[in-house]
Design a protein around this motif. Structure first.
Motif, PDB file in Angstrom:
ATOM      1  N   LYS A  66       0.820  -1.211   0.000  1.00  0.00           N
ATOM      2  CA  LYS A  66       0.000   0.000   0.000  1.00  0.00           C
ATOM      3  C   LYS A  66       0.856   1.265   0.000  1.00  0.00           C
ATOM      4  O   LYS A  66       0.528   2.244  -0.642  1.00  0.00           O
ATOM      5  N   VAL A  67       1.978   1.232   0.731  1.00  0.00           N
ATOM      6  CA  VAL A  67       2.806   2.436   0.849  1.00  0.00           C
ATOM      7  C   VAL A  67       4.279   2.210   0.500  1.00  0.00           C
ATOM      8  O   VAL A  67       5.079   3.125   0.606  1.00  0.00           O
ATOM      9  N   GLY A  68       4.664   0.999   0.107  1.00  0.00           N
ATOM     10  CA  GLY A  68       6.050   0.741  -0.271  1.00  0.00           C
ATOM     11  C   GLY A  68       7.009   0.669   0.898  1.00  0.00           C
ATOM     12  O   GLY A  68       8.199   0.928   0.765  1.00  0.00           O
ATOM     13  N   ASN A  97       4.779   2.795  15.319  1.00  0.00           N
ATOM     14  CA  ASN A  97       5.193   4.186  15.493  1.00  0.00           C
ATOM     15  C   ASN A  97       5.972   4.702  14.293  1.00  0.00           C
ATOM     16  O   ASN A  97       5.727   5.813  13.818  1.00  0.00           O
ATOM     17  N   LEU A  98       6.899   3.907  13.793  1.00  0.00           N
ATOM     18  CA  LEU A  98       7.691   4.332  12.644  1.00  0.00           C
ATOM     19  C   LEU A  98       6.822   4.459  11.397  1.00  0.00           C
ATOM     20  O   LEU A  98       6.946   5.418  10.638  1.00  0.00           O
ATOM     21  N   PHE A  99       5.940   3.513  11.205  1.00  0.00           N
ATOM     22  CA  PHE A  99       5.032   3.548  10.061  1.00  0.00           C
ATOM     23  C   PHE A  99       4.229   4.850  10.085  1.00  0.00           C
ATOM     24  O   PHE A  99       4.089   5.535   9.081  1.00  0.00           O
ATOM     25  N   TYR A 100       3.720   5.206  11.257  1.00  0.00           N
ATOM     26  CA  TYR A 100       2.955   6.446  11.389  1.00  0.00           C
ATOM     27  C   TYR A 100       3.833   7.669  11.136  1.00  0.00           C
ATOM     28  O   TYR A 100       3.428   8.604  10.447  1.00  0.00           O
ATOM     29  N   ASP A 101       5.043   7.666  11.686  1.00  0.00           N
ATOM     30  CA  ASP A 101       5.951   8.797  11.493  1.00  0.00           C
ATOM     31  C   ASP A 101       6.275   9.023  10.020  1.00  0.00           C
ATOM     32  O   ASP A 101       6.379  10.157   9.568  1.00  0.00           O
ATOM     33  N   ILE A 102       6.440   7.944   9.274  1.00  0.00           N
ATOM     34  CA  ILE A 102       6.828   8.052   7.868  1.00  0.00           C
ATOM     35  C   ILE A 102       5.638   8.347   6.963  1.00  0.00           C
ATOM     36  O   ILE A 102       5.722   9.182   6.070  1.00  0.00           O
ATOM     37  N   GLY A 104       2.225   8.977   8.030  1.00  0.00           N
ATOM     38  CA  GLY A 104       1.116   9.754   8.570  1.00  0.00           C
ATOM     39  C   GLY A 104      -0.158   8.941   8.695  1.00  0.00           C
ATOM     40  O   GLY A 104      -1.224   9.476   8.978  1.00  0.00           O
ATOM     41  N   GLU A 105      -0.058   7.644   8.490  1.00  0.00           N
ATOM     42  CA  GLU A 105      -1.197   6.732   8.585  1.00  0.00           C
ATOM     43  C   GLU A 105      -0.943   5.709   9.675  1.00  0.00           C
ATOM     44  O   GLU A 105       0.207   5.384   9.983  1.00  0.00           O
ATOM     45  N   GLU A 106      -2.022   5.192  10.238  1.00  0.00           N
ATOM     46  CA  GLU A 106      -1.896   4.118  11.214  1.00  0.00           C
ATOM     47  C   GLU A 106      -1.683   2.793  10.477  1.00  0.00           C
ATOM     48  O   GLU A 106      -2.308   2.554   9.448  1.00  0.00           O
TER      49      GLU A 106
END
Length: 111
Positions: A66-68, A97-102, A104-106
């Motif tokens: 979905k986001v690479g 946490n890292l996924f969200y930081d990069i 902006g999605e949960e």
């Protein structure tokens, strides 16, 4: 797990009565002693697959198409064309946490 590493919605586990239980961090957990009993959930192939990642062929890498976003089980992560070899993600809450930081999605997790 350290409270400062946690965000609302992060997954954790705790051991009671001979088995592991799973839950997500809620606001009340930050003001109670319960958080002291929470343990991080280690990354594994099973956990990554439950987070929507797919295995890249016969490699040790898993990608969230979905986001690479890519990760391997040693904790090395990448996003699109960048690889951060100095970041080592070993637990699901760190990945969330890292996924969200990069992005902006949960990160969608189904444990």
């Amino acid at each position: 797990m350290k409270a400062e590493e946690l965000r609302l919605g992060n997954w954790y586990q705790w051991y009671a009565e001979g088995k592991y239980y799973y839950g997500q961090i809620q606001a009340k957990d930050f003001v109670s002693d319960y958080i002291l009993n929470f343990e991080p959930i280690p990354l594994s192939e099973e956990v990554l697959l439950k987070c929507g990642f797919v295995r890249d062929g016969n490699t040790d890498y898993y990608t969230c198409r979905k986001v690479g976003f890519t990760i391997n089980l040693s904790g090395t992560i990448g996003y699109r064309t960048c690889i951060w070899s100095n970041e080592h993600i070993k637990h699901i809450h760190q990945l969330q946490n890292l996924f969200y930081d990069i992005t902006g999605e949960e990160l969608e997790v189904s444990i």
